[in-house]
Design an enzyme around this catalytic site. Sequence first.
Site: not given
Ligand code: SAM
Ligand code: DTB
Ligand code: SF4
Length: 358
Positions: A65, A69, A72, A109, A140, A200, A272
């Site tokens: 990606c 973030c 992530c 989702c 979703c 959501c 959630r």
């Molecule tokens: N890439 C898209 C975006 O960020 O808009 C969608 C997927 S992203 C992984 C969805 C959400 O998952 C993020 O906004 C964040 O709130 C949550 N998330 C991602 N990594 C996480 C982590 N390590 N721990 C907790 N929540 C996480």
């Molecule tokens: C949300 O708020 N939490 C989910 C979903 N929306 C997409 C993602 C959690 C991701 C947790 C870290 C991972 O699995 O990489």
């Molecule tokens: Fe990319 Fe992760 Fe950020 Fe979603 S949360 S935009 S997958 S870096």
Amino acid sequence: MSQSSTSQAVDNASVRHNWTTKEVQALFDLPFNDLMFKAQTVHRQHFNANEVQVSTLLSIKTGACPEDCKYCSQSARYKTDIEKERLMEVEKVLEAAKQAKAQGSTRFCMGAAWRNPKERDMPYVLEMVKGVKSLGLETCMTLGMLSPDQAGQLQEAGLDYYNHNLDTSPEHYNQIITTRTYQDRLDTLDAVRGAGMKVCSGGIVGLGEQANDRASLLVQLANLSPQPESVPINMLVKIDGTPLSDVEDLDSFDFIRCIAVARIMMPKSHVRLSAGREAMNEEMQSLCFLAGANSIFYGCKLLTAANPETNQDIMLFKKLGINTETIDNNIDEAQESIALKTAMVNNQNADLFYDAAN
Ligand code: SAM
Ligand code: DTB
Ligand code: SF4
């Protein structure tokens, strides 16, 4: 008063969009038992307190990606231990959705590690929505930022919910993400709402933010009008290789307080208990349900990180006497508004609503 204006009056009485950080901070500062009692009281006014909605997550495109973030595993900027994968084939996604349905999930989702979907991706993504919907599941997606046109296409294909989190407070945001702005996120939520889909949106706690950042995030979410139907509260899953891998743990009680305050401020939303359950014991999860959480991700994997095994969740639900919501017995807005209207006619509404300002 006409029926629709009665319903509007009921909605205005129970849902507020003018929260201030100061009064929310005061909720956070309540003695723990008082806060839990208020949250549970609000919860019971709008939901069956022994029912939890279950969703299953699938990563349809993993890693690489371009965004930064800091929490992530999927950002290309950090060296993490995940396997990158291209966009999954539609058939494989539908197989996973069938399995999720067989395990009792009601919502599927699909998440993609994109800044936003490209035009070339849209036909595949739309096929996924149509296919999952035709299985009788709620749909979703979380694909990053959307244009109003893309939101319209997804809605027409049958997408019920779009997940797009605000993640943290506007004040803390620049410490976590620099490649898209807070306003970009709000614009995507507008596009989703404008297209007629359910929203959501929630955030992550345990990012090293201050207590007032958690209050400020909840103010942003609750002051959206209408409020998001689904509010995921994620506890940071610390991922090796990301800048937040060593951040200090958030105290468990501060996390539970966050759920309780979200419940009070967004009384009709599903809150959630989202990422981070793998690191929580049963007692902590139970306190989250008592605080008003009524939705979880079901299945042993989130997007890339571990989640409790389905069997463990079933055993916990059994111990607690919790049933999973079916799509049919979900107290939907129509049923709820009928119940509230009846209460109004009976002149009992004064007892029904907790006024968080007092
Ligand atoms: N890439 C898209 C975006 O960020 O808009 C969608 C997927 S992203 C992984 C969805 C959400 O998952 C993020 O906004 C964040 O709130 C949550 N998330 C991602 N990594 C996480 C982590 N390590 N721990 C907790 N929540 C996480
Ligand atoms: C949300 O708020 N939490 C989910 C979903 N929306 C997409 C993602 C959690 C991701 C947790 C870290 C991972 O699995 O990489
Ligand atoms: Fe990319 Fe992760 Fe950020 Fe979603 S949360 S935009 S997958 S870096």
